[in-house]
Design a protein around this motif. Structure first.
Motif, mmCIF file in Angstrom:
data_model
loop_
_atom_site.group_PDB
_atom_site.id
_atom_site.type_symbol
_atom_site.label_atom_id
_atom_site.label_comp_id
_atom_site.label_asym_id
_atom_site.label_seq_id
_atom_site.Cartn_x
_atom_site.Cartn_y
_atom_site.Cartn_z
ATOM 1 N N TRP A 122 0.817 -1.219 0.000
ATOM 2 C CA TRP A 122 0.000 0.000 0.000
ATOM 3 C C TRP A 122 0.846 1.263 0.000
ATOM 4 C CZ3 TRP A 122 -4.590 -1.002 3.841
ATOM 5 C CH2 TRP A 122 -5.468 -1.895 3.249
ATOM 6 N N LEU A 123 1.970 1.232 0.686
ATOM 7 C CA LEU A 123 2.813 2.429 0.703
ATOM 8 C C LEU A 123 3.482 2.632 -0.648
ATOM 9 C CD1 LEU A 123 4.378 2.042 4.243
ATOM 10 C CD2 LEU A 123 2.374 3.344 3.546
ATOM 11 N N ASP A 124 3.808 1.530 -1.342
ATOM 12 C CA ASP A 124 4.339 1.654 -2.689
ATOM 13 C C ASP A 124 3.242 2.068 -3.669
ATOM 14 O OD1 ASP A 124 6.757 0.864 -1.698
ATOM 15 O OD2 ASP A 124 6.482 -1.250 -2.248
ATOM 16 N N LYS A 148 1.223 11.904 -3.360
ATOM 17 C CA LYS A 148 2.408 11.982 -2.503
ATOM 18 C C LYS A 148 2.179 12.857 -1.277
ATOM 19 C CE LYS A 148 5.499 10.991 -6.250
ATOM 20 N NZ LYS A 148 6.353 11.477 -7.280
ATOM 21 N N HIS A 149 1.197 13.740 -1.326
ATOM 22 C CA HIS A 149 0.936 14.625 -0.192
ATOM 23 C C HIS A 149 0.076 13.952 0.878
ATOM 24 C CE1 HIS A 149 -2.575 15.232 -2.777
ATOM 25 N NE2 HIS A 149 -3.230 15.576 -1.684
ATOM 26 N N TRP A 150 -0.447 12.765 0.610
ATOM 27 C CA TRP A 150 -1.257 12.049 1.596
ATOM 28 C C TRP A 150 -0.366 11.399 2.638
ATOM 29 C CZ3 TRP A 150 -4.148 9.102 -2.769
ATOM 30 C CH2 TRP A 150 -5.072 9.949 -3.359
ATOM 31 N N LYS A 151 -0.810 11.392 3.848
ATOM 32 C CA LYS A 151 -0.073 10.684 4.898
ATOM 33 C C LYS A 151 -0.360 9.195 4.780
ATOM 34 C CE LYS A 151 0.160 14.428 8.200
ATOM 35 N NZ LYS A 151 -0.133 14.868 9.548
ATOM 36 N N ASP A 152 0.553 8.400 5.347
ATOM 37 C CA ASP A 152 0.425 6.944 5.221
ATOM 38 C C ASP A 152 -0.829 6.420 5.905
ATOM 39 O OD1 ASP A 152 2.816 7.012 3.878
ATOM 40 O OD2 ASP A 152 4.017 6.372 5.601
ATOM 41 N N ALA A 163 -3.587 8.038 6.552
ATOM 42 C CA ALA A 163 -4.779 8.492 5.838
ATOM 43 C C ALA A 163 -5.015 7.636 4.597
ATOM 44 C CB ALA A 163 -4.640 9.959 5.446
ATOM 45 N N PHE A 164 -3.938 7.288 3.923
ATOM 46 C CA PHE A 164 -4.066 6.448 2.735
ATOM 47 C C PHE A 164 -4.552 5.046 3.119
ATOM 48 C CE2 PHE A 164 -2.353 3.659 -0.587
ATOM 49 C CZ PHE A 164 -2.943 4.249 -1.688
ATOM 50 N N THR A 165 -4.023 4.506 4.211
ATOM 51 C CA THR A 165 -4.456 3.191 4.687
ATOM 52 C C THR A 165 -5.932 3.217 5.069
ATOM 53 O OG1 THR A 165 -2.238 2.768 5.514
ATOM 54 C CG2 THR A 165 -3.988 1.397 6.385
ATOM 55 N N THR A 166 -6.358 4.280 5.734
ATOM 56 C CA THR A 166 -7.761 4.424 6.110
ATOM 57 C C THR A 166 -8.648 4.514 4.874
ATOM 58 O OG1 THR A 166 -7.080 5.573 8.110
ATOM 59 C CG2 THR A 166 -9.383 5.798 7.458
ATOM 60 N N ALA A 167 -8.198 5.237 3.857
ATOM 61 C CA ALA A 167 -8.977 5.359 2.627
ATOM 62 C C ALA A 167 -9.072 4.021 1.906
ATOM 63 C CB ALA A 167 -8.346 6.408 1.712
ATOM 64 N N MET A 168 -8.004 3.241 1.955
ATOM 65 C CA MET A 168 -8.034 1.916 1.322
ATOM 66 C C MET A 168 -9.035 1.009 2.038
ATOM 67 S SD MET A 168 -5.973 1.687 -1.260
ATOM 68 C CE MET A 168 -5.536 -0.014 -1.414
ATOM 69 N N ARG A 169 -9.037 1.061 3.348
ATOM 70 C CA ARG A 169 -9.981 0.232 4.102
ATOM 71 C C ARG A 169 -11.420 0.705 3.874
ATOM 72 N NH1 ARG A 169 -6.262 0.006 9.212
ATOM 73 N NH2 ARG A 169 -5.031 -1.815 8.681
#
Length: 176
Positions: free
Chosen positions: A122-124, A133-137, A139-145
């Motif tokens: 997910w980080l890749d 690139k401006h999203w925090k890790d 926040a991105f994980t939460t959006a994926m879930r």
């Protein structure tokens, strides 16, 4: 027969198990089982909790003196002194997602279309997507879930090695 004889209070010699059963039955009849919630004192209002704290901290009163002054039980006094005055917020409740539906769609579209993106971490994947690139890790994980994806650990694969000897013997007919 033995248990009925004990319950009827006959003096018949019985097994230790039956005697123990009889003693437990008598104990239950003499001392009924109380539910914890049935006799719980009601929670005190916030003003009375403040008053109890003031009596304890400012007037240096004991629990017994506070009980006489307020009419509260020892458990209510202890609860008023040890818990916060205002209720805590639920720590699990988070802020609503800052991702718009368009951004969530931009995340899920490559995952549904590109098989390579599905295998990425997910980080890749965050680096793989344009403008993310401006999203925090977190926040991105939460959006994926929130989009319905979950992480799956890939199964371990056995590494193949070169073996000098064959694993099985062949007969002379097979070799040539």
């Amino acid at each position: 027969m033995e248990i009925n004889a004990l319950i009827n209070h006959n003096d018949i010699h019985t097994s230790p198990t039956a005697e123990r059963f009889y003693r437990l039955q008598l104990a239950r009849q003499q001392r009924p089982h109380w539910h914890l919630n049935a006799h719980r004192a009601p929670e005190l209002p916030r003003e009375q909790n403040i008053r109890i704290r003031a009596l304890r901290e400012d007037a240096y009163m004991s629990y017994a003196a506070i009980r006489e002054a307020t009419g509260a039980s020892d458990k209510q006094i202890q609860y008023a002194l040890t818990t916060p005055l205002t209720p805590r917020t639920n720590r699990r409740s988070r802020k609503p997602s800052r991702f718009t539906d368009e951004e969530k769609d931009r995340i899920t579209r490559p995952l549904n279309d590109d098989p390579i993106a599905r295998k990425l971490n997910w980080l890749d994947l965050k680096l793989y997507l344009k403008g993310s690139k401006h999203w925090k890790d977190t926040a991105f994980t939460t959006a994926m879930r929130a989009a319905g994806f979950s992480r799956q650990v890939p199964p371990r694969r056995i590494k193949l090695t070169v073996c000098d000897e064959p694993l099985y013997r062949t007969s002379e007919r097979d070799t040539g």
